[in-house]
Design an enzyme around this catalytic site. Structure first.
Site, PDB file in Angstrom:
ATOM      1  CG  HIS A 126      -5.330   3.681   1.127  1.00  8.09           C
ATOM      2  ND1 HIS A 126      -4.887   2.417   0.772  1.00  8.09           N
ATOM      3  CD2 HIS A 126      -6.642   3.717   0.807  1.00  8.09           C
ATOM      4  CE1 HIS A 126      -5.882   1.733   0.262  1.00  8.09           C
ATOM      5  NE2 HIS A 126      -6.973   2.493   0.266  1.00  8.09           N
ATOM      6  CG  ASP A 161      -2.286   0.555   0.939  1.00 11.92           C
ATOM      7  OD1 ASP A 161      -2.361   1.788   0.799  1.00 11.92           O
ATOM      8  OD2 ASP A 161      -3.278  -0.197   0.853  1.00 11.92           O
ATOM      9  CB  SER A 168      -9.530   0.489   0.196  1.00 12.73           C
ATOM     10  OG  SER A 168      -8.783   0.686  -0.966  1.00 12.73           O
TER      11      SER A 168
END
Length: 777
Positions: free
Chosen positions: A189, A130, A367
């Site tokens: 994220h 990520d 996600s």
């Protein structure tokens, strides 16, 4: 195809892309991108690594890999032409850029129950590919055990590195630090994703209670680059994007870590690019995803947030990837989530609270759903250390809560608590089966010799008296000249019943037909034989399969009047059926009435339990109702007097109960299958003409022989792909014959379709045979 802006984090605001199809080997849009003399980054997949040198000559090598038959090149149109002409090239696709795609969600999937049972994912690691992870965040502190970074630098894209040392690749402490791009909003994220998978809020104020697997370690891998380019970032310049080649390099690193002893059970990819409605078998990531699957690592990928009901984003479309969609708090498919036939599982993805760079925040998207599944794999690995990855995936699917979308596609929303609760999933067996079969089949192939005769046997047992007047014989025969084939049924007493005569008209092909035979002069029990004779020279063929179907003996064939505004009671006595009634009892009813809408029909069991078959309604006109109803009557005893109540609920019409019957469906396969040493076989049984779901008390009868029964694992694969454990391996059972009946709760699967008995030999050194198996519904 519109050129994708790259892999993006799978947030609910993910850029929409049009579903695309594959071409071989050059992806056609690449020619458009190089038509004006420009160049493009591509990932070239070859047959093997020996083809890489030739492939690399087509352009400038940007990235090579240690073990994979893949190379990343910068090529012009001439380079594409060179690659297209090379026989060793499998696919050439753009090195696309993609953007990055808990308090309430963990209990939704039963994670709190798993944690309470001590199953926290301890002993496993989850790789998070990520935007990097804030390793010192209190929710994750001490959990990030390994770091790496693959962040390509390319001036043509305005791409610079986000690795801790500023290079295009780095390994070691600080390599995947999220602080290198803290100024860009999307950079939290990866920290959010890692918290959902494996965060631990014990003793922390304001934190979620836990992630799904708070005992698991985290392998943090940065796969994004910083882009300063309005072409690729639009109004959000600068932005972060991930090259496909960076993801491949990171997955290759995961495999190397796994092979070196790091207990990675899942690699989380909460990102995606273009959308596909069919499996993307030419995706450049497929080779490494397949290798990881073989090594026991699930590549868990966000399905994307385009709201599509037919497509998922790449690489979720790779067959061995585990594709994940998102559900709402109401356990419905989230409006933004891609879903449909390519989706494997669902998990919560709406308003999920987890760690971010400075505290905690709520985010939505596939996600957020994906790390729920990655964490679940870690929990299941702790609960079932001896199960294969395929078995863990099947368990996650079979124990999930079914969620049906607007197109009628049902996908399980994971329930890790229920999956962990299945710690002893294999049921205790009962003694050998004596159930009367409604259908017996033999799907072993028998060669029909030229000018010769072959017989295929079926043995019937437990049926007293003579065979029925309407015995059904289903036949599938292939032959070069069907006109020269004669088919007979030979009864146990030697009596021959003609099914098909020869003729001069039928050409070659496959004959699939059901014949009805009055075999009432022959005994029902014994060995029946399908006899197929080739009566002329010049052709051969095979008996593909055949079956005997015995009509139910529990039928009322005499008609009875249905009085106006009153109730008719008709009785059938059942005997010779042991135990409870069927969980999928078939009640066939034929009723004629002037106003069918005013007719109510119920079935009353011997114990007085009433099962509703048909309610009244204001729409059905007069006519004949000829319908079979499926009833879960397993709460009632089978033997005794069953009553059909046909009630006329309004004055002004009469009718007739023409006939009705009860069928206790039981299908047997008498084909013999070899169980390979350290291998797996699947034996099918297909059920048609019925509706509804299978019962909670599905009986699976087995007759198999093996050198070491303890190393044999047996599962039942349902028509919808769910896997039900039948028998686990153990270290005690010696060689011999297993002749048992197992009870399985198969109520999450449809009754109609092909069921498969999956028999796996889990250790080398022994073989066996599956001699017979049956399903009793």
């Amino acid at each position: 195809m519109t050129v994708s802006l790259g892999a993006i984090p799978a947030y609910a605001t993910e850029i929409s892309t049009t579903a695309v199809t594959e071409s071989d080997p050059i992806d056609p849009p690449l020619y458009d991108e190089t038509a004006d003399g420009g160049t493009v980054r591509v990932n070239v997949v070859t047959e093997d690594r020996g083809d890489l040198a030739t492939a690399a000559s087509a352009g400038e090598t940007l990235l090579s890999f240690k073990t994979l038959p893949v190379v990343t090149l910068e090529v012009d149109k001439g380079g594409l032409d060179d690659l297209a002409a090379q026989p060793g090239v499998v696919s050439v696709t753009e090195d696309e850029l993609v953007a990055p795609s808990l308090d309430e969600s963990v209990p939704v999937i039963g994670g709190d129950k798993a944690i309470a049972a001590g199953k926290t994912g301890k002993g496993s690691a989850i790789a998070v590919l990520d935007t990097g992870v804030a390793a010192n965040h209190p929710f994750l502190k001490g959990r990030v055990t390994t770091e790496a970074c693959f962040s390509p630098v390319d001036a043509n894209y305005g791409a610079t590195s986000l690795c801790g040392n500023g290079a295009a690749a780095q390994e070691g402490t600080g390599a995947a630090s999220a602080s290198t791009c803290a100024a860009i909003a999307e950079c939290d994220h990866g920290t959010h994703v890692a918290g959902i998978a494996a965060g631990d809020g014990t003793g922390l104020s304001g934190a979620p209670a836990t992630g799904v697997a708070p005992g698991a370690d985290i392998v943090a891998i940065q796969v994004f680059s910083r882009l300063d380019s309005t072409k690729y970032c639009g109004a959000t310049n600068p932005c972060i994007r991930s090259f496909t080649s960076a993801q491949i390099a990171a997955l290759e690193k995961v495999l190397a870590l796994k092979q070196a002893g790091t207990p990675i059970v899942a690699a989380n990819l909460s990102l995606g690019s273009a959308s596909y409605s069919t499996a993307c078998t030419k995706d450049a990531r497929k080779t490494i995803i397949d290798s990881l699957y073989e090594a026991g690592v699930a590549t868990v990928v966000a399905a994307g947030n385009n709201g599509s009901a037919t497509a998922v984003t790449a690489p979720a479309c790779v067959p061995n990837a585990v594709s994940v969609g998102a559900t709402t708090d109401d356990d419905e498919v989230a409006s933004f989530s891609n879903h449909g036939p390519l989706l494997d599982v669902l998990a919560p993805g709406n308003g999920i609270v987890s760690s971010v760079l400075t505290g905690y925040d709520s985010k939505s998207g596939t996600s957020m759903a994906t790390p729920h599944v990655a964490g679940a794999f870690a929990v299941l690995r702790q609960a079932y250390p001896d199960k294969t990855l395929a078995e863990l995936e099947a368990l996650l699917k079979s124990t999930g809560a079914p969620v049906t979308d607007e197109a009628g596609v049902t996908v399980p929303r994971i329930d890790v608590g229920k999956a962990v609760g299945a710690a002893t999933p294999a049921p205790d067996p009962e003694p050998a089966d004596t159930t009367r079969r409604t259908k017996i089949l033999n799907d072993a192939s028998y060669a029909i010799p030229d000018l010769g005769t072959v017989q295929s046997p079926i043995t019937v047992s437990g049926v007293t008296g003579n065979a029925p007047k309407a015995l059904q014989v289903s036949v599938a025969v292939t032959h070069d000249w069907l006109g020269e084939v004669k088919i007979d049924l030979v009864a146990p007493d030697g009596q021959t019943y003609a099914l098909k005569a020869t003729n001069g008209t039928e050409p070659g092909g496959t004959l699939t037909k059901t014949y009805t035979v009055d075999a009432s002069v022959s005994p029902a029990s014994g060995t029946w034989k399908l006899q197929v004779a080739d009566k002329s020279s010049g052709g051969t063929g095979t008996i593909d399969d055949w079956a005997l179907t015995f009509p139910t003996p529990f039928a009322k064939t005499t008609s009875a009047a249905v009085p106006d505004a009153a109730t008719l009671t008709s009785e059938i006595t059942v005997d010779g059926v042991t135990g409870s009634a069927s969980g999928a009892l078939q009640a066939s009813v034929n009723v004629t009435h002037e106003w069918l809408g005013e007719v109510k029909i119920d079935l009353v069991a011997p114990d007085g339990q009433t099962y509703a078959l048909k309610a009244t309604n204001g729409t059905d006109p007069g006519g004949t109702l000829n319908k079979t109803y499926t009833v879960d009557a397993s709460a009632s005893a089978a033997n005794g007097t069953w009553k059909l109540l046909v009630a006329d609920k309004s004055a002004g019409g009469t009718g007739t109960l023409n006939n009705w019957s009860l069928t206790f469906p039981s299908i047997e396969s008498q084909s013999t299958y070899a169980i390979p040493d350290a291998g797996t076989l699947q034996a099918p049984i297909t059920l048609a003409g019925v509706s509804g779901n299978a019962p909670k008390t599905l009986k699976v009868s087995l007759d198999l022989t093996h050198d070491w029964l303890g190393e044999v694992k047996i599962d039942l694969v349902a028509p919808n792909g769910l896997v039900y454990a039948v028998k686990a391996t153990n270290g005690t059972d010696p060689g011999g014959t297993l002749n048992k009946v197992y009870t399985v709760d198969a109520s999450a699967s449809p009754i109609a379709g092909t069921w498969k008995l999956q028999v796996a030999d889990k250790s080398a050194g022994g073989t066996g045979t599956l001699d017979d198996w049956a399903l009793t519904f």
